[in-house]
Write an enzyme that holds these catalytic residues in place. Structure first.
Site, short mmCIF file in Angstrom:
data_model
loop_
_atom_site.label_atom_id
_atom_site.label_comp_id
_atom_site.label_asym_id
_atom_site.label_seq_id
_atom_site.Cartn_x
_atom_site.Cartn_y
_atom_site.Cartn_z
N LYS A 136 -115.63 -101.42 2.73
CA LYS A 136 -115.29 -102.38 1.66
C LYS A 136 -115.46 -103.81 2.16
O LYS A 136 -115.84 -104.70 1.40
CB LYS A 136 -113.86 -102.13 1.19
CG LYS A 136 -113.70 -100.84 0.38
CD LYS A 136 -112.35 -100.81 -0.30
CE LYS A 136 -112.27 -99.75 -1.36
NZ LYS A 136 -112.38 -98.37 -0.85
N GLU B 119 -106.05 -108.46 0.14
CA GLU B 119 -106.51 -109.09 -1.11
C GLU B 119 -105.30 -109.48 -1.95
O GLU B 119 -104.21 -108.96 -1.76
CB GLU B 119 -107.30 -108.09 -1.97
CG GLU B 119 -108.59 -107.61 -1.45
CD GLU B 119 -109.26 -106.64 -2.43
OE1 GLU B 119 -110.48 -106.59 -2.40
OE2 GLU B 119 -108.58 -105.94 -3.20
N HIS C 185 -104.84 -92.11 -9.04
CA HIS C 185 -106.23 -92.44 -8.70
C HIS C 185 -107.22 -91.36 -9.08
O HIS C 185 -108.37 -91.41 -8.67
CB HIS C 185 -106.36 -92.77 -7.21
CG HIS C 185 -105.61 -94.01 -6.87
ND1 HIS C 185 -106.04 -95.26 -7.26
CD2 HIS C 185 -104.42 -94.19 -6.29
CE1 HIS C 185 -105.15 -96.15 -6.89
NE2 HIS C 185 -104.15 -95.52 -6.30
N ARG D 95 -123.22 -92.83 -5.70
CA ARG D 95 -123.44 -91.45 -6.16
C ARG D 95 -123.47 -91.43 -7.68
O ARG D 95 -123.08 -92.41 -8.33
CB ARG D 95 -122.29 -90.56 -5.68
CG ARG D 95 -120.99 -90.94 -6.36
CD ARG D 95 -119.80 -90.09 -5.95
NE ARG D 95 -118.66 -90.36 -6.82
CZ ARG D 95 -117.80 -91.37 -6.64
NH1 ARG D 95 -117.94 -92.18 -5.63
NH2 ARG D 95 -116.81 -91.58 -7.48
N1 LIG Z 1 -106.52 -106.26 -5.22
C1 LIG Z 1 -106.35 -105.21 -6.04
N2 LIG Z 1 -105.49 -105.33 -7.09
C2 LIG Z 1 -105.31 -104.27 -7.93
C3 LIG Z 1 -106.01 -103.07 -7.71
C4 LIG Z 1 -105.90 -101.95 -8.55
C5 LIG Z 1 -106.63 -100.82 -8.25
C6 LIG Z 1 -106.50 -99.70 -9.16
C7 LIG Z 1 -107.56 -99.38 -9.97
C8 LIG Z 1 -107.45 -98.28 -10.84
C9 LIG Z 1 -106.30 -97.54 -10.88
C10 LIG Z 1 -105.21 -97.88 -10.06
C11 LIG Z 1 -104.03 -97.17 -10.10
C12 LIG Z 1 -103.00 -97.52 -9.30
C13 LIG Z 1 -103.13 -98.58 -8.40
C14 LIG Z 1 -104.29 -99.31 -8.32
C15 LIG Z 1 -105.33 -98.97 -9.18
C16 LIG Z 1 -107.47 -100.80 -7.11
N3 LIG Z 1 -108.18 -99.71 -6.73
C17 LIG Z 1 -108.97 -99.73 -5.48
C18 LIG Z 1 -109.48 -98.32 -5.34
C19 LIG Z 1 -109.61 -97.94 -6.75
N4 LIG Z 1 -109.80 -96.52 -6.99
C20 LIG Z 1 -108.33 -98.45 -7.33
N5 LIG Z 1 -107.58 -101.87 -6.33
C21 LIG Z 1 -106.89 -103.01 -6.60
N6 LIG Z 1 -107.04 -104.07 -5.79
CA LIG Z 2 -115.83 -95.52 -4.02
#
Ligand SMILES: Nc1ncc2cc(-c3cccc4ccccc34)c(N3CC[C@@H](N)C3)nc2n1
Ligand SMILES: [Ca+2]
Length: 448
Positions: free
Chosen positions: A116, A200, A235, A291
């Site tokens: 990342k 971040e 997720h 992918r």
């Molecule tokens: N700086 C920052 N702020 C909020 C975020 C919110 C997500 C996020 C994205 C999509 C679903 C989520 C569910 C719970 C917690 C986070 C998420 C996120 N990610 C990164 C991996 C991806 N699958 C989800 N990164 C984040 N990064």
């Molecule tokens: Ca990925």
């Protein structure tokens, strides 16, 4: 065009790739574990070989045995599907070394996007907006505290090699920050073999919007519109749609062009996805998925393009047969991932024999299924058994159609999340398109 390819995957995505091959006159080789000897995908292929016992590590992740079958059968290329080895740079380079075409980007690009931190700095160079933060690997707590102060809490601590939500934690204070640094480092070291972490700004209520890109080996790269993937649980995406309910032609062009800039900057070839977070009118680069994604079907429904066929053409060295101006987004498509899991038991997997199975159908319904009546769902792999997709002339019709399809779809013998999807589709906020990544928690969606 290839004469024969091997599909290094199982279930619905293996069948999906084989369908594109059949239409192109390409013969197919399936590889299956002992748990999948009766599986539909193994029967659907022109040839099928057992590559080992049920555990993925002994079969679907076994690089040598997969390449061995490709060699023996004379397969010219391998399609990795999603999951398993699909984003494994070692597998891609093993294919390259064996003179077998890996249907996807180069191993270098897979490697690069697997970090990342590297991806983020490439995006900054390409002029793509990234989440506010600091792209340096954190070496010690003192620096972390300093960086944390300059970004401003709340912060997100992330593993650079992380994915699928593993190796990330929200922190609200310096104490939480230092604790998270060591816990994420440990998780990352054990899960990914790389303990690099970075920090971040935490975006509180983002939407998860991604752009589908397609690039050939002659430098042509275009985007095939957007997908909204905010409806997730721990997720795991559950419901995806194209286009996002908040998309406008201007925003789509803006995000699409950013995604193409990103792809060109890193030398991307084949199909890929650039993930963004969208918050308060702004979008920020998250990561590149190197992918074909589970949810590619909703993009196919609104563009009329068979993405897997384009992957095969690009992997053959062909030029993309269309330009950006030819791409039109028409109507609205929604996908519900049908998982064999028990919504009443914390969505625990529910393997077992399917005693009754009646698929949904009719106008605007597409079912990509890996199962059938009498099939025994093995406990060794992820619980997704099929994808129910619908197309409507607009989002309202797509929702009505999905509700109808969920009513028609009957699976008896194992528990599924179909009742859960019926509940979500009936939530007012869903109909309004008021989605954020907290949707499932905010609406504490208990299954029917
Ligand atoms: N700086 C920052 N702020 C909020 C975020 C919110 C997500 C996020 C994205 C999509 C679903 C989520 C569910 C719970 C917690 C986070 C998420 C996120 N990610 C990164 C991996 C991806 N699958 C989800 N990164 C984040 N990064
Ligand atoms: Ca990925």
């Amino acid at each position: 065009m290839f004469k024969k390819i091997l599909i290094a995957n199982r279930g619905e995505i293996a069948i999906r790739v084989m369908r594109a091959c059949k239409e192109l006159g390409v013969s197919t080789v399936a590889v299956y574990s002992e748990a999948d000897s009766n599986a539909l995908f193994a029967k659907y292929a022109d040839e099928a070989y057992c590559i080992g016992p049920p555990p993925s590590s002994r079969s679907y992740l076994n690089i040598d045995s997969i390449i061995d079958v490709a060699r023996k059968t004379g397969a010219e290329a391998i399609h990795p599907g999603y999951g398993f080895l699909s984003e494994n740079a070692k597998f891609a380079s093993a294919c390259e070394k064996a003179g077998i075409i890996f249907i996807g980007p180069s191993s270098e690009v897979i490697e690069k996007m697997g970090s990342k931190i590297t991806a983020r700095s490439a995006m900054i160079e390409a002029g793509v907006p990234v989440v506010p933060g600091d792209g340096r690997a954190i070496e010690d707590d003192a620096t972390a505290i300093e960086i944390g102060e300059s970004i401003g809490y709340p912060l997100m601590v992330k593993a650079s090699a992380g994915g699928g939500g593993i190796g990330m934690k929200v922190v609200y204070t310096p104490e939480e920050l230092t604790r998270a640094l060591s816990s994420i480092r440990n998780v990352a070291a054990s899960t990914f073999g790389d303990s690099t972490v970075f920090i971040e700004k935490y975006l509180e209520e983002p939407r998860h919007i991604e752009i589908q890109i397609l690039a050939d080996s002659q430098g042509n790269c275009l985007y095939l519109g957007d997908r909204e993937c905010s409806i997730q649980r721990r997720h795991q995406k559950l419901i995806e749609e194209a286009p996002s309910p908040i998309m406008t032609p201007e925003l789509r062009r803006d995000m699409g062009e950013a995604a193409v800039k990103a792809a060109k900057k890193i030398g991307y070839v084949n199909a890929g996805t650039v993930e963004f977070l969208y918050s308060k009118g702004d979008y920020y680069f998250l990561e590149v998925n190197t992918r074909l994604q589970v949810e590619h079907g909703v993009t196919e429904l609104v563009t009329g393009i068979d993405i897997v066929k384009q992957q095969l053409r690009v992997a053959c060295g062909e030029k993309l047969p269309f330009t950006q101006d030819d791409i039109e987004i028409r109507g609205s498509a929604i996908e519900c991932r049908i998982n064999a899991e028990d919504p009443l038991n914390d969505f625990a997997p529910s393997p077992g024999k399917i005693r009754r199975y009646r698929s949904a159908g009719g106008p605007g319904v597409r079912v990509d299924s890996g199962v059938h009546m009498g099939y025994v769902i093995p406990p060794f792999y992820d619980s997704m058994i099929s994808k129910l997709c619908v197309w409507g002339s607009d989002r309202e019709e797509a929702i009505a159609r999905m509700k109808r399809a969920l009513y028609e779809y009957v699976v008896v013998g194992v528990k599924t999340n179909i009742p859960f999807h019926r509940t979500v589709l009936s939530i007012d906020a869903f109909a309004k398109g008021d989605l954020t990544t907290h949707f499932i928690d905010d609406h504490d969606v208990l299954s029917a």
